[in-house]
Design an enzyme around this catalytic site. Structure first.
Site, short mmCIF file in Angstrom:
data_model
loop_
_atom_site.label_atom_id
_atom_site.label_comp_id
_atom_site.label_asym_id
_atom_site.label_seq_id
_atom_site.Cartn_x
_atom_site.Cartn_y
_atom_site.Cartn_z
N LYS A 117 -55.33 -9.10 16.78
CA LYS A 117 -54.58 -10.25 17.29
C LYS A 117 -54.29 -10.15 18.79
CE LYS A 117 -52.37 -11.59 12.94
NZ LYS A 117 -51.09 -11.94 12.28
N ASP A 174 -48.10 -18.45 13.14
CA ASP A 174 -47.19 -17.83 12.17
C ASP A 174 -45.81 -18.49 12.20
OD1 ASP A 174 -48.96 -16.03 11.05
OD2 ASP A 174 -48.50 -14.44 12.49
N GLY A 196 -42.94 -15.69 0.83
CA GLY A 196 -43.89 -15.63 1.93
C GLY A 196 -45.20 -16.36 1.71
#
Length: 276
Positions: free
Chosen positions: A65, A101, A239
């Protein structure tokens, strides 16, 4: 045919192909989405060569990332705030990086608890890694009053707090239950409670009756933290929805359709989780 993929090392565990494959079929799009395992020393070269690979973009998972962020020609604000990217696409020949995210967290929160408004809330975030950074950035953008970062390594919490400014404060791990007192939202971004990891030791009795408890862990779907919160009749957010919602912006960029997160898609992922 438009082609996208998820890139990581390893990448076999990724459920992104299941999500995007479902949407490709649902919307009748002539496209494909696969997995590509890329060693860390080759990640930068691979990501710069997406056009040569015949790819319109990709998702990026660990440990790439930060590399994805570094090699991009353009960094969107969320990626810049986090210093990492999980979504890349080509725009006018330029490689654009974003981090979805935080987007996924907020949209999952709203989908799970309709009408929820975090503006003015005091929030406790457990953890100080990349996911915590994304969640904090999103929460600040939606007007929370204060974010209390609690991490097992306090210097990392302090670094994160300094990055985001005066609304974010760092606390020691042993202060986690104290920090929960008076919070309207508690978010676990650590791996504690994940299958194979130790449970998260926190007394949810410190939370107010109207508080919300969220966990970005989705294996298991109901972590010990969420089970304890539910036992006290607190609202909970798992989640899995974050995983689903964070995939929406990338699919739209690559394939030109804004997909919908449906109960059918969630059930598909739940079956996959149960089967592994």
């Amino acid at each position: 045919m438009k082609r996208a993929c998820v890139v990581g090392w390893p990448v076999e565990h990724s459920r992104s192909p299941l999500i995007h494959g479902y949407w490709l079929a649902k919307y009748g799009i002539d496209g494909s989405y696969g997995k590509v395992a890329v060693p860390p020393d080759q990640a930068g070269t691979f990501l710069r060569s997406l056009p040569a690979q015949g790819l319109v973009g990709c998702n990026v998972t660990l440990p790439h990332k930060e590399i994805a962020f570094a090699v991009a020609d353009e960094k969107r604000p969320a990626a810049a705030a986090v210093g990492a990217a999980n979504t890349l696409w080509l725009e006018g020949g330029r490689l654009v990086a974003d981090n979805t995210d935080g987007y996924g967290f907020i949209h999952n929160l709203r989908a799970t608890i309709p009408g929820v408004d975090v503006a003015g809330a005091v929030v406790v975030v457990l953890g100080a890694g990349g996911a915590a950074r994304a969640v904090v950035h999103a929460l600040l953008a939606h007007g929370v009053a204060e974010v209390r970062i609690v991490n097992r390594t306090q210097p990392r919490a302090e670094t994160l707090a300094q990055h985001f400014g005066s609304k974010v404060k760092a606390y020691a791990w042993q202060e986690r239950t104290m920090c929960a007192s008076g919070a309207g939202l508690l978010v676990n971004t650590t791996t504690l409670g994940m299958s194979g990891a130790p449970p998260l030791d926190l007394d949810v009795a410190a939370l107010n009756p109207g508080s919300i408890v969220a966990d970005i862990v989705y294996v298991p779907l109901v972590t010990p933290l969420l089970a304890a919160a539910r036992a006290r009749n607190l609202a909970t957010v798992d989640g899995l929805g974050m995983l689903l919602h964070q995939a929406v912006p990338g699919f739209e960029k690559w394939f030109g359709v804004r997909p919908e997160v449906t109960q059918e898609l969630r059930a598909l992922l739940e079956r996959d989780i149960a089967g592994r």
